[in-house]
Design an enzyme around this catalytic site. Structure first.
Site, PDB file in Angstrom:
ATOM      1  N   TRP A 235       1.005  -1.156   0.045  1.00 12.20           N
ATOM      2  CA  TRP A 235       0.172   0.028   0.027  1.00 12.20           C
ATOM      3  C   TRP A 235       0.901   1.150   0.042  1.00 12.20           C
ATOM      4  O   TRP A 235       0.507   2.230  -0.703  1.00 12.20           O
ATOM      5  CB  TRP A 235      -0.815   0.066   1.179  1.00 12.20           C
ATOM      6  CG  TRP A 235      -1.919  -1.100   1.094  1.00 12.20           C
ATOM      7  CD1 TRP A 235      -2.163  -2.192   1.924  1.00 12.20           C
ATOM      8  CD2 TRP A 235      -3.008  -1.263  -0.064  1.00 12.20           C
ATOM      9  NE1 TRP A 235      -3.295  -3.027   1.604  1.00 12.20           N
ATOM     10  CE2 TRP A 235      -3.572  -2.528   0.285  1.00 12.20           C
ATOM     11  CE3 TRP A 235      -3.210  -0.643  -0.993  1.00 12.20           C
ATOM     12  CZ2 TRP A 235      -4.742  -3.138  -0.477  1.00 12.20           C
ATOM     13  CZ3 TRP A 235      -4.183  -1.209  -1.810  1.00 12.20           C
ATOM     14  CH2 TRP A 235      -5.022  -2.268  -1.802  1.00 12.20           C
TER      15      TRP A 235
ATOM     16  N   LYS B  88     -11.826  -1.644   7.150  1.00  9.42           N
ATOM     17  CA  LYS B  88     -10.862  -2.752   7.884  1.00  9.42           C
ATOM     18  C   LYS B  88     -11.543  -2.781   9.198  1.00  9.42           C
ATOM     19  O   LYS B  88     -11.425  -4.018   9.824  1.00  9.42           O
ATOM     20  CB  LYS B  88      -9.540  -2.139   7.983  1.00  9.42           C
ATOM     21  CG  LYS B  88      -8.875  -1.989   6.313  1.00  9.42           C
ATOM     22  CD  LYS B  88      -8.680  -3.032   5.712  1.00  9.42           C
ATOM     23  CE  LYS B  88      -8.479  -2.950   3.935  1.00  9.42           C
ATOM     24  NZ  LYS B  88      -7.658  -2.492   3.435  1.00  9.42           N
TER      25      LYS B  88
ATOM     26  N   ASP C 199      -1.410   6.539   6.355  1.00 10.60           N
ATOM     27  CA  ASP C 199      -2.239   5.710   6.179  1.00 10.60           C
ATOM     28  C   ASP C 199      -2.453   4.868   7.405  1.00 10.60           C
ATOM     29  O   ASP C 199      -1.786   4.073   7.676  1.00 10.60           O
ATOM     30  CB  ASP C 199      -2.375   4.918   4.794  1.00 10.60           C
ATOM     31  CG  ASP C 199      -3.160   3.799   4.327  1.00 10.60           C
ATOM     32  OD1 ASP C 199      -4.240   3.965   4.998  1.00 10.60           O
ATOM     33  OD2 ASP C 199      -2.942   3.252   3.437  1.00 10.60           O
TER      34      ASP C 199
END
Ligand SMILES: *Cc1c(COP(=O)(O)O)cnc(C)c1O
Length: 361
Positions: free
Chosen positions: A101, A195, A171
């Site tokens: 990511w 999530k 993030d």
């Protein structure tokens, strides 16, 4: 069939209490005679929902007054572009590459300016967090970027990098609300909610006010400009109304549990059950450096791909879902977010012990 123990990395398990409450309110939200899904985002009822959601998040995270909370769309991946578009004044940014990511964010940023990879753990399949206390931070860097919890590889920054005075952008998709954070250390904290907080379709961005300006890269779409969203309290256009409503319920659930200190304690207790087992098992092994282990995502392997596949299949049959590791790493991964009860992890470990006994000659 009843509910399973869902170890999915995302979209992931939500608190059963929240789902039940949403079910009860499905046809008639608090006497409005309609579902939140059917409601105008400009209505009084919805105004209360989004304002309460924001306030509850502010309370939980202790968000300082000089930070805006934005409820956005486009997934965490959309922010890979929005961050440089809004922050790259000098067109330079430094990225710490600790997984897929972070790497995707870094690659996206290259479209808008000079993105430097100032540290990386790719040399060892992202199984650790590099030492970030004295990095070659670029003098004219507009920000330093990290992915704080690496969902795929199961590592987490236990201390934030020394950015040498530069703005930190993080993030936090897969560790959002898993433990207390000091918001004032960041310029931007953002994460997709699917999530640890709610249904897919909502991204929450917490942004220091001085970073929200009209001075954005030329060509930045109206919707991706933080100022557009901030000036309109996340209601520039129709927001992901239902998703925000569920997030709001999860915030209230966490508050009721005692807040982020309690959440952290619970998450540590829960993760310890699994890590302790992995550390003594002769069959299953954790894949990352111990001091960098995530409390949320726990990858492990047997070292034998066939045995891994057998384990995943038998676990599924026993009611433990989504334990297959990410396609880029293989093996297994148990995501044990806030809503996963400790009992789920204990039962998984009992199952793993039995599997180990049965499959050891
Ligand atoms: C899942 C995930 C993403 C991507 O989220 P989308 O909402 O699918 O764009 C980005 N960063 C992290 C850390 C993630 O876990």
């Amino acid at each position: 069939m009843g509910r399973v123990y869902n170890f999915s990395a995302g979209p992931a398990v939500l608190p059963e209490e929240v789902l039940k409450e949403a079910a009860e309110e499905m046809l008639d939200y608090k006497g409005t005679g309609m579902s939140v899904m059917e409601m105008s985002h400009r209505s009084k009822a919805y105004d209360t929902i989004i304002k309460e959601a924001e306030q509850d998040l502010r309370d939980l995270m202790n968000i300082p007054d000089n930070y805006k909370v934005l409820f956005l769309q486009g997934g965490a991946s959309q922010q890979f572009a929005a961050v440089p578009m809004n922050l790259m004044k000098n067109k330079v940014a430094d990225y710490i590459i600790t997984g897929q990511w972070a790497k995707k964010a870094y690659q996206e940023a290259q479209k808008y300016g000079k993105a430097n990879a100032i540290a990386s753990s790719e040399d060892e399949t992202f199984s650790y967090i590099p030492d970030c206390q004295d990095l070659p931070i670029s003098e004219d860097a507009d920000y330093v970027y990290i992915c704080e919890n690496n969902t795929i590889y199961g590592t987490k920054f236990k201390t934030l990098p020394n950015t040498k005075g530069k703005i930190l952008v993080s993030d936090v998709s897969s560790c959002f609300l898993s433990e207390p954070v000091d918001v004032s250390k960041y310029g931007i904290i953002y994460g997709g909610v699917q999530k640890n907080i709610g249904p897919a379709g909502v991204v929450i961005a917490i942004i220091r006010e001085d970073l929200i300006t009209d001075d954005v890269l030329e060509g930045t779409p109206t919707m991706l400009k933080y100022k557009t969203q901030a000036d309109n309290d996340s209601l520039y256009n129709t927001p992901p109304c239902y998703g925000i409503y569920i997030c709001g319920k999860v915030f209230k659930w966490i508050k009721k549990m005692g807040g982020l200190e309690v959440m952290k304690q619970k998450n540590e207790d829960k993760a310890k059950v699994l890590y302790d087992f992995l550390d003594q098992s002769n069959m299953f092994k954790g894949t990352v450096r111990k001091e960098d282990r995530s409390l949320m995502n726990v990858p492990f392997v047997t070292g034998d791909a066939d045995l891994d596949a057998k384990f995943v299949a038998e676990a599924k049959a026993a009611g433990f879902e989504n334990l297959k590791g990410h396609r880029s790493v293989g093996g297994m991964r148990a995501s044990i977010y806030n809503a996963m009860p400790k009992e789920g992890v204990e039962k998984l470990v009992t199952f793993m012990k039995k599997f180990e006994e049965e499959n050891t000659k």
